[in-house]
Design a protein around this motif. Structure first.
Motif, PDB file in Angstrom:
ATOM      1  N   LEU A 111     -81.086  19.747  10.776  1.00  0.00           N
ATOM      2  CA  LEU A 111     -80.685  19.166  12.196  1.00  0.00           C
ATOM      3  C   LEU A 111     -81.714  18.899  12.736  1.00  0.00           C
ATOM      4  O   LEU A 111     -82.009  17.678  13.694  1.00  0.00           O
ATOM      5  N   GLU A 112     -82.920  19.589  12.689  1.00  0.00           N
ATOM      6  CA  GLU A 112     -84.191  19.317  13.282  1.00  0.00           C
ATOM      7  C   GLU A 112     -85.263  18.633  12.848  1.00  0.00           C
ATOM      8  O   GLU A 112     -86.069  17.998  13.263  1.00  0.00           O
ATOM      9  N   SER A 113     -84.933  18.366  11.348  1.00  0.00           N
ATOM     10  CA  SER A 113     -85.840  17.271  10.599  1.00  0.00           C
ATOM     11  C   SER A 113     -84.826  16.336   9.988  1.00  0.00           C
ATOM     12  O   SER A 113     -84.412  16.361   8.800  1.00  0.00           O
ATOM     13  N   PRO A 114     -84.633  15.211  10.637  1.00  0.00           N
ATOM     14  CA  PRO A 114     -83.588  14.248  10.189  1.00  0.00           C
ATOM     15  C   PRO A 114     -84.166  13.344   9.051  1.00  0.00           C
ATOM     16  O   PRO A 114     -85.510  13.576   8.836  1.00  0.00           O
ATOM     17  N   PRO A 115     -83.452  13.045   7.933  1.00  0.00           N
ATOM     18  CA  PRO A 115     -84.045  12.139   6.770  1.00  0.00           C
ATOM     19  C   PRO A 115     -84.750  11.143   7.229  1.00  0.00           C
ATOM     20  O   PRO A 115     -84.592  10.501   8.272  1.00  0.00           O
ATOM     21  N   ASN A 129     -72.882  22.347  19.547  1.00  0.00           N
ATOM     22  CA  ASN A 129     -71.609  21.653  19.320  1.00  0.00           C
ATOM     23  C   ASN A 129     -72.361  20.067  18.972  1.00  0.00           C
ATOM     24  O   ASN A 129     -72.265  19.106  19.628  1.00  0.00           O
ATOM     25  N   VAL A 130     -72.707  19.980  17.696  1.00  0.00           N
ATOM     26  CA  VAL A 130     -73.095  18.724  17.278  1.00  0.00           C
ATOM     27  C   VAL A 130     -72.408  18.586  15.802  1.00  0.00           C
ATOM     28  O   VAL A 130     -71.783  19.290  15.327  1.00  0.00           O
ATOM     29  N   THR A 131     -72.397  17.173  15.604  1.00  0.00           N
ATOM     30  CA  THR A 131     -71.911  16.728  14.249  1.00  0.00           C
ATOM     31  C   THR A 131     -72.703  17.058  13.022  1.00  0.00           C
ATOM     32  O   THR A 131     -73.894  16.628  13.045  1.00  0.00           O
ATOM     33  N   LEU A 132     -72.005  17.776  12.189  1.00  0.00           N
ATOM     34  CA  LEU A 132     -72.753  18.245  11.044  1.00  0.00           C
ATOM     35  C   LEU A 132     -72.103  17.827   9.538  1.00  0.00           C
ATOM     36  O   LEU A 132     -70.740  17.582   9.505  1.00  0.00           O
ATOM     37  N   THR A 133     -72.882  17.443   8.596  1.00  0.00           N
ATOM     38  CA  THR A 133     -72.371  17.138   7.442  1.00  0.00           C
ATOM     39  C   THR A 133     -72.947  17.774   6.246  1.00  0.00           C
ATOM     40  O   THR A 133     -74.143  17.889   6.376  1.00  0.00           O
ATOM     41  N   LEU A 134     -72.206  18.598   5.406  1.00  0.00           N
ATOM     42  CA  LEU A 134     -72.642  19.468   4.374  1.00  0.00           C
ATOM     43  C   LEU A 134     -72.093  18.799   3.000  1.00  0.00           C
ATOM     44  O   LEU A 134     -70.853  18.370   3.048  1.00  0.00           O
ATOM     45  N   ARG A 135     -72.705  18.425   2.066  1.00  0.00           N
ATOM     46  CA  ARG A 135     -72.420  18.241   0.615  1.00  0.00           C
ATOM     47  C   ARG A 135     -72.527  19.220  -0.486  1.00  0.00           C
ATOM     48  O   ARG A 135     -73.845  19.651  -0.525  1.00  0.00           O
ATOM     49  N   LEU A 136     -71.329  19.365  -1.001  1.00  0.00           N
ATOM     50  CA  LEU A 136     -71.832  20.712  -2.024  1.00  0.00           C
ATOM     51  C   LEU A 136     -71.137  19.970  -3.495  1.00  0.00           C
ATOM     52  O   LEU A 136     -70.285  19.034  -3.595  1.00  0.00           O
ATOM     53  N   LEU A 137     -71.987  20.295  -4.312  1.00  0.00           N
ATOM     54  CA  LEU A 137     -72.196  19.671  -5.774  1.00  0.00           C
ATOM     55  C   LEU A 137     -71.247  20.602  -6.385  1.00  0.00           C
ATOM     56  O   LEU A 137     -71.809  22.150  -6.859  1.00  0.00           O
ATOM     57  N   MET A 138     -70.165  20.654  -6.978  1.00  0.00           N
ATOM     58  CA  MET A 138     -69.400  21.567  -7.854  1.00  0.00           C
ATOM     59  C   MET A 138     -68.951  21.242  -9.025  1.00  0.00           C
ATOM     60  O   MET A 138     -68.632  20.111  -9.140  1.00  0.00           O
ATOM     61  N   HIS A 139     -68.678  22.030 -10.083  1.00  0.00           N
ATOM     62  CA  HIS A 139     -68.009  21.823 -11.223  1.00  0.00           C
ATOM     63  C   HIS A 139     -66.517  21.851 -11.277  1.00  0.00           C
ATOM     64  O   HIS A 139     -65.957  21.937 -10.216  1.00  0.00           O
ATOM     65  N   GLY A 140     -65.978  20.874 -12.070  1.00  0.00           N
ATOM     66  CA  GLY A 140     -64.528  20.493 -12.120  1.00  0.00           C
ATOM     67  C   GLY A 140     -63.605  21.694 -11.786  1.00  0.00           C
ATOM     68  O   GLY A 140     -62.706  21.742 -10.817  1.00  0.00           O
TER      69      GLY A 140
END
Length: 323
Positions: free
Chosen positions: A180-184, A24-35
């Motif tokens: 999650l195991e390798s932060p930026p 139970n950790v906070t996660l952010t996913l960013r998706l790049l999509m066409h219009g």
């Protein structure tokens, strides 16, 4: 997100917990999509994205603008994010099946999605000699490709995933376990899609893309960053670039860009008694504001305001600061 250091056995358990939705950790996913894809996810009068938000409990933000591409950001607990991602994947699969039933295509193509991930995390995702990404491909059956180049004006890369919905979902869960195991590391400049309106040729036979404002090519930015590291100073790099681009500066409109920078790097960017940040401001001509630490993270918002050229210079001068 930082996880405590652990041995390989603990890492394996961590990944298993994540895949089973137990971490139970906070996660952010960013998706790049066409219009068109984004329009499908939003749905008529926003009904589809509203349902996804309600049923998943994840926060979903869709970038503004009339760009050909948009960013969909999904944030929440791992369970919530995976539920939202699953619903988005299944919606795209439904759209592809509709193309078959309408006779537009003869067979259903694989679902294809693009994640946007900080470049500093891509090494862990690829693994030594490509071992990690090969393992993910073989265990999930999904095709995974990490872009070699950075997305424009950012420190992020695109990760393209294609396959059946189940293969993609399992693949993304494993990718999340890795990131999650390798932060930026260092500053992250998020990718922001902007409309492309054609090239602009200026003095010195250097071509710059005109994308509703002036931007600097990646090859030039890389040279600038390398030059600053070699010389150990910001001023020559800034002066050289300012001289080349001075003809464009007066016609550029004021805008702003946000960076996320780990708190432990802020000191090297500010410098002794603010000397470094003042130098960056002077060289770039941009205004730079450093915000407070974000709740629940080790990052701070840095807001850069000025002409697009000034912002580009300030971003890469900041990245070039020794950590």
């Amino acid at each position: 997100m930082r996880l405590p250091a652990s041995d390989s056995h603990t890492k394996m358990n961590c990944e298993q917990d994540l895949l089973e939705g137990g971490l139970n950790v906070t996660l952010t996913l960013r998706l790049l999509m066409h219009g068109k894809e984004v329009g499908s996810i939003i749905g008529k009068k926003g009904e589809t994205v509203k349902r996804i938000r309600e049923e998943s409990s994840a926060r979903i933000n869709i970038s503004e603008g009339s760009c050909p591409e948009r960013i969909i950001t999904i944030t929440g607990s791992t369970d919530a994010v995976f539920r939202a991602f699953t619903m988005i994947t299944l919606k795209l699969q439904e759209d592809l099946s509709t193309l078959v039933s309408n006779g537009t295509v003869t067979s259903t193509p694989p679902v294809t999605l693009r994640l946007v991930i900080p470049a500093s995390q891509c090494g862990s995702l690829i693994g030594k000699g490509g071992s990690k990404i090969k393992e993910i491909r073989e265990s999930t059956g999904a095709q995974v490709q990490v872009a070699g180049d950075l997305l424009p004006n950012s420190t992020e890369r695109g990760v393209t995933i294609s396959g059946t919905p189940d293969a993609i979902i399992q693949c993304v869960k494993q990718i999340c376990a890795v990131i999650l195991e390798s932060p930026p590391k260092g500053a992250t400049i998020p990718y922001r899609p902007i409309p492309t309106q054609g090239p602009l040729l200026i003095s010195g036979n250097q071509t710059y893309a005109l994308q509703s404002h002036y931007t600097i090519p990646h090859s030039e930015l890389a040279k600038l960053q390398q030059l600053s590291l070699q010389q150990g100073t910001l001023t020559p790099m800034g002066q050289t670039t300012a001289a080349v681009l001075s003809g464009l500066e007066s016609s550029s409109q004021t805008t702003s860009q946000e960076l996320l920078i780990p708190n432990d790097l802020i000191g090297s960017i500010i410098g002794r008694q603010g000397s470094k940040i003042n130098e960056i401001r002077q060289v770039s001509g941009a205004q730079i504001k450093i915000g407070n630490q974000l709740d629940g993270t080790s990052d701070r918002h840095v807001t850069i305001t000025g002409s697009p050229i000034s912002i580009n210079l300030a971003q890469y001068l900041i990245i070039s600061c020794p950590s």
